[in-house]
Scaffold this motif. Structure first.
Motif, mmCIF file in Angstrom:
data_model
loop_
_atom_site.group_PDB
_atom_site.id
_atom_site.type_symbol
_atom_site.label_atom_id
_atom_site.label_comp_id
_atom_site.label_asym_id
_atom_site.label_seq_id
_atom_site.Cartn_x
_atom_site.Cartn_y
_atom_site.Cartn_z
ATOM 1 N N ALA A 114 0.835 -1.211 0.000
ATOM 2 C CA ALA A 114 0.000 0.000 0.000
ATOM 3 C C ALA A 114 0.866 1.256 0.000
ATOM 4 C CB ALA A 114 -0.937 -0.010 1.205
ATOM 5 N N GLU A 115 1.949 1.196 0.735
ATOM 6 C CA GLU A 115 2.843 2.361 0.773
ATOM 7 C C GLU A 115 3.368 2.677 -0.629
ATOM 8 O OE1 GLU A 115 6.168 1.890 3.401
ATOM 9 O OE2 GLU A 115 6.783 4.001 3.221
ATOM 10 N N GLN A 116 3.739 1.631 -1.324
ATOM 11 C CA GLN A 116 4.243 1.806 -2.699
ATOM 12 C C GLN A 116 3.146 2.302 -3.637
ATOM 13 O OE1 GLN A 116 7.431 1.376 -3.581
ATOM 14 N NE2 GLN A 116 8.068 0.681 -1.540
ATOM 15 N N PHE A 125 -6.830 1.126 -3.089
ATOM 16 C CA PHE A 125 -6.107 -0.105 -2.799
ATOM 17 C C PHE A 125 -7.025 -1.300 -3.031
ATOM 18 C CE2 PHE A 125 -4.295 -3.343 0.136
ATOM 19 C CZ PHE A 125 -2.988 -3.341 -0.328
ATOM 20 N N ARG A 126 -6.524 -2.304 -3.704
ATOM 21 C CA ARG A 126 -7.293 -3.531 -3.892
ATOM 22 C C ARG A 126 -6.591 -4.677 -3.164
ATOM 23 N NH1 ARG A 126 -7.718 -7.505 -8.212
ATOM 24 N NH2 ARG A 126 -7.389 -8.772 -6.359
ATOM 25 N N GLY A 127 -7.354 -5.691 -2.771
ATOM 26 C CA GLY A 127 -6.766 -6.845 -2.104
ATOM 27 C C GLY A 127 -7.889 -7.749 -1.655
ATOM 28 N N GLY A 128 -7.736 -9.039 -1.891
ATOM 29 C CA GLY A 128 -8.809 -9.978 -1.584
ATOM 30 C C GLY A 128 -8.680 -10.548 -0.185
ATOM 31 N N LYS A 148 -9.847 -6.517 8.166
ATOM 32 C CA LYS A 148 -9.320 -5.593 9.179
ATOM 33 C C LYS A 148 -8.017 -4.971 8.721
ATOM 34 C CE LYS A 148 -11.626 -7.638 13.164
ATOM 35 N NZ LYS A 148 -11.560 -8.664 14.213
ATOM 36 N N ILE A 149 -7.217 -5.773 8.060
ATOM 37 C CA ILE A 149 -5.962 -5.231 7.513
ATOM 38 C C ILE A 149 -6.262 -4.163 6.468
ATOM 39 C CG2 ILE A 149 -3.913 -5.829 6.146
ATOM 40 C CD1 ILE A 149 -3.991 -8.602 7.579
ATOM 41 N N LEU A 150 -7.275 -4.411 5.658
ATOM 42 C CA LEU A 150 -7.665 -3.416 4.658
ATOM 43 C C LEU A 150 -8.089 -2.113 5.330
ATOM 44 C CD1 LEU A 150 -9.628 -5.619 2.082
ATOM 45 C CD2 LEU A 150 -7.424 -4.474 1.726
ATOM 46 N N ALA A 151 -8.816 -2.235 6.419
ATOM 47 C CA ALA A 151 -9.250 -1.036 7.142
ATOM 48 C C ALA A 151 -8.032 -0.252 7.636
ATOM 49 C CB ALA A 151 -10.147 -1.427 8.317
ATOM 50 N N LYS A 152 -7.035 -0.968 8.063
ATOM 51 C CA LYS A 152 -5.818 -0.304 8.543
ATOM 52 C C LYS A 152 -5.093 0.390 7.389
ATOM 53 C CE LYS A 152 -1.958 -0.642 11.578
ATOM 54 N NZ LYS A 152 -1.048 -1.493 12.365
ATOM 55 N N VAL A 153 -5.057 -0.270 6.240
ATOM 56 C CA VAL A 153 -4.465 0.351 5.038
ATOM 57 C C VAL A 153 -5.162 1.673 4.738
ATOM 58 C CG1 VAL A 153 -4.378 0.159 2.517
ATOM 59 C CG2 VAL A 153 -3.552 -1.738 3.945
ATOM 60 N N ARG A 154 -6.495 1.637 4.775
ATOM 61 C CA ARG A 154 -7.276 2.843 4.482
ATOM 62 C C ARG A 154 -6.923 3.981 5.424
ATOM 63 N NH1 ARG A 154 -12.936 1.284 4.215
ATOM 64 N NH2 ARG A 154 -12.424 0.578 6.306
ATOM 65 N N GLU A 155 -6.893 3.658 6.723
ATOM 66 C CA GLU A 155 -6.590 4.707 7.711
ATOM 67 C C GLU A 155 -5.181 5.253 7.544
ATOM 68 O OE1 GLU A 155 -7.311 3.042 11.654
ATOM 69 O OE2 GLU A 155 -9.070 2.094 10.726
ATOM 70 N N THR A 156 -4.245 4.348 7.386
ATOM 71 C CA THR A 156 -2.832 4.750 7.356
ATOM 72 C C THR A 156 -2.494 5.576 6.120
ATOM 73 O OG1 THR A 156 -2.394 2.623 8.400
ATOM 74 C CG2 THR A 156 -0.482 3.885 7.622
ATOM 75 N N PHE A 157 -3.004 5.130 4.967
ATOM 76 C CA PHE A 157 -2.562 5.768 3.718
ATOM 77 C C PHE A 157 -3.642 6.615 3.049
ATOM 78 C CE2 PHE A 157 0.061 1.924 4.260
ATOM 79 C CZ PHE A 157 1.310 2.538 4.326
#
Lengths: 339, 339, 339, 339
Positions: A114-116, A125-128, A148-157
């Motif tokens: 996600a950072e990249q 961001f996509r991810g299954g 939950k990891i996706l939610a964290k990606v959303r918040e962080t980036f």
């Protein structure tokens, strides 16, 4: 509908067809031609069935004329639909780039990629989290943990997330976490899932079925819209053909055809079409050059150890280069249309 | 898996590939050929991913060798599976004929057709209560009422019934009423539904997906069997091709191929392949001549007023004639195999 | 042709279309429907081009109605064409069996196989002297020497011979030796070759192109017939699809469709469809059960050493068994049609 | 070639396969795996036939490993081939644009269009003098008169000309007039024509067959090159699929695949892929974005009255706009590769 009669059809046979048309609540108009008569079926209320007429004596063929879709049709709504998801608008002038791994494999993996994606200028961001896999013995996704990891990606980036919903059982869960709910190619005609998506409060990302016609694809969107959800993004991802050098054959004609027939935005997934990394960049550029509203691309920082689809995932550096290239092409097309 | 190296691959590149193979817990064996080296990957425990190797320097191509399916494979279980449903045994020597309307439309319709099916020598009754339709505006089936009518058909005519299950939500209901639960072509890779079917107490009738390879089809059966249900009947129903004179193209090669690769019985549905009544009888005869374990055929006493698929439904008299013809062909093939 | 107008087409646009239709020497008839107008184009003398109309303002779509073929159409000549070649009549009630090796490899090979073909009840001998091969490095056939061997086969066994003509340069030669001149799948739209075949004094065996529609196939026959040769046998040999378990996908729907649309006899080649020996017998039986007028089958006494197509060639004993089986199926279908 | 044995293959069966491999002049190497043995066939001199091995007891499958093409392979000649035709070089850095009408209809028509093509920046002029048409009743081209008109176009506008050769009979004539000789999609496997083209003194423009794999296409080029002509331009023009909204489905993956596998330049014809004017511009831009060495486009000043393919011909103004767009995209890709 047009009913074409045989050359040797008798007047009685023609009258009988007219009578059946009338009995179905439609009007019949007979059209005498050079060597045969045709009968137009007019003012039908609902869909017409071939079988009503195709078996009557003297009938050679029935030909459908009307388009089957209504709500998704550009004739119904001439202006293009724009779909706003946080700070991103799909279907507006600006190209939307969705990127990420095939599957969420771990928090570390998702955050690294996600950072990249963010750095390169990706919009979403996509991810299954739930993965439809051909084999029951393959990695099936992390499930809620992945969400939950996706939610964290959303918040962080600050990246909205798109993720696939596989069935009715996990729909509420996916809807709660995702910014856009994806319906995959194998579920394009899972009509129960389409209806449920039509009741969702989130936009739906509807991939084209592996061997779906554009009519069938738009009818799948019609299922969703008929339930009340107007926010649908269509995504061409290649169709199955005799060709073996790519996983599927990307059908870029579908982009202008959908844009003519429907007001919905249409994106392209070059990764699943290609199946091999070295075809993804050419196809992604081609998709944007063909006028797609956006692209969805698979990116992985360590594709050789990906749980799925590694062979078609771009390295982050390739993705960054791709972003620059497609933004340039987008700019160029925009200018040429304006000039 | 076989990893084919480029002609100009260096010794270092070959060593690197061998190292990666080893790191994945497999053994590598290098095979020098005339103009290039290949590396065989041996003793793998689970499925191998192309991506692990395809991107290494000097690699030209990876080629899968092992079959992906296990439980459904004839190598695992050499003898053919026979599935007993009341007084009918599918996969035994005797041809199974399933027939009935596309959809159950009313008790009167179902009973009328069932009587004809029984009289003509049909073994089981088919009829949809939940209908997957391309258009949300088309007739969607009677739901539970349709299932109740099917139950009545079974009691009255001593005909086991086959009916389609469309989603997880209606599975329990369908399972309760049906003798065989059908999974339709659009759901062949609805993996959640396959898993649920694997937990069912009833045999599953698994139609081939519209553009599924035999491998994908057998993997769908593997999903069901992996959950514990060994009673699966495969059904070829035509695949999507460029051809326009029929609704689909019936792939009869699939019959001997499935019979060689798997121990599961394989039937054929000529009605959905054809799409037009006048092709159904030739294709049904062809299916039996090709060695199918059975056929599923659509029959309607009044196809011109059927709610769906009327154009491909046989009249009862045609169906009776078809039954005689295919029973004769069956007899003939049996004799020729014995002689 | 039917010209479908857009919902929002103006009266001026409709008038303009009518004017263009008239300018092309046809009559226009406007058909007002529920939500749009269509315009029928009537009394056209020659073929109509979509482009004349598809670009006019307000036009949504043009739909072809008329069949493009004339001479080969069953509407032109309702009775089926029978083609007599020495003591064999193709298209009559009796099934025609043509068999032999892919290529004539030597006199000894051809005579050995021909003896078996004759003994098993084959009607004609097939064998290539000029071979179209995908690779320039593969065996290309014996040329005239092969034709002389075929002549010897005919004399010795009283078997008429079918052999392929590859180009204009060798046509005279092939025509002189063959009883039936075959045009292969790769040449189905070699229009110069078709014209030359139309001037030939021998019947033409026209294989369907690898991805030809029935319309294109019948138009290829129309090319031949338009030059004066009425003796054409059509041969379905499988079409190219996504399927990988067989070399091609045999399209048996084409048999009843061709029989409805055309008066020409239609045979089936299961060997090239299958590509693998174990599929040839099921497909051959299926072809006859579907109502084909005959089959063409590859037979070789030593397939493991054949110069081409060994993997799909039957052993003589298999061929003998096949002949018995298909003659029985033929008989059975004939009886059932009569009864 | 890799020969995969059945799980239950006996040591005798494996030995027998090894013996047959040896008898064919190759070396066999047995590779024991987890659940089955495979046998690699090494050091073969010519092409291997599946049939030599596929029928031996205990054999499950044979898998081809080697690429069939040699001369056209990039492994044989790593640097890309550049083909110089007067002042144009195909396969160099600069995009080649070939444009003109489907058919040469008259001097006035050809000169009018050529003037526009030149003005817009087209590099070469295309136009058919001999036309392969599906119907024998359609316009078949002006023949030699058309070639003379092409010669006049070349002189007047300094535009090299590309035109199609349909058969052996007209080859000398076409070769004399044309700068590049085109072999059309229906003749891609007309092997006699390919051989003749291999002896020509002019470069050959080889369109991909309607359902040809890349392997078959490159083997067709191999036929030409094996006869001595190294100047071959490949042209992707869409393949036949189930899709109906375009005439063919443009397979842009073929561009990077051909560029990886072969040293020959590869162009794209978006007009025949599309079949409809409004798809031509998006597909042409896409082709260039995918990295094609050039495009071939149909242009007509009066498409509504064109003798053929009017529906897919661009208006001159559209073509001029297209030229600007694709030159920009070309520039952009070049820069991004350099950067």
């Amino acid at each position: 509908m047009l009913i074409v009669m045989r050359q040797d059809a008798s007047a009685e046979q023609i009258n009988e067809v007219v009578k059946v048309v009338t009995s179905k609540g439609c009007q019949a108009r007979s059209i005498p031609g050079g060597d045969r008569v045709s009968i137009a079926v007019l003012f039908n209320k609902g869909p017409l069935e071939d079988a009503w007429f195709s078996d009557l004596p003297g009938v050679q063929q029935t030909i459908a004329v009307t388009r089957p879709y209504k709500l998704v049709s550009r004739e119904t709504k001439p202006s293009g639909t724009e779909i706003r998801v946080k700070n991103v608008t799909i279907g507006s002038g600006r190209l939307t780039i969705m990127a990420g791994p095939c599957a969420v494999e771990s928090e570390r993996q998702a955050m690294t990629i996600a950072e990249q994606v963010k750095k390169a200028g990706g919009d979403m961001f996509r991810g299954g989290a739930f993965k439809p896999r051909t084999s029951p013995y393959s990695f099936q996704g992390l499930g809620e943990e992945g969400l939950k990891i996706l939610a964290k990606v959303r918040e962080t980036f600050d990246l909205p997330v798109v993720t696939e919903v596989m069935d009715l059982a996990c729909f509420d869960l996916v809807e709660a976490y995702a910014d856009i709910v994806q319906i995959g190619t194998r579920n394009m005609q899972n009509f129960s899932l389409l209806r449920r998506a039509g009741q969702a409060k989130k936009p739906v990302f509807l991939k084209r079925g592996m061997s779906a016609t554009v009519d069938e694809w738009l009818m799948a969107a019609e299922y969703i819209m008929a339930e009340g959800n107007p926010d649908i993004i269509l995504c061409e991802r290649g169709v199955r053909t005799f060709v073996r050098h790519s996983r599927n054959t990307l059908d870029l004609s579908a982009v202008p055809v959908v844009q003519r027939e429907s007001h919905l935005p249409v994106m392209v997934d070059p990764s699943h079409a290609a199946g091999f990394r070295d075809q993804v960049m050419p196809l992604a550029r081609a998709a944007v050059a063909a006028g797609a509203h956006g692209i969805m691309v698979e990116v992985h920082h360590d594709p050789a150890n990906a749980c799925s689809d590694g062979a078609q995932s771009l390295y982050p550096a390739q993705f960054a280069s791709l972003c620059r290239q497609v933004r340039d092409i987008e700019q160029l097309i925009e200018n040429s249309v304006e000039s």
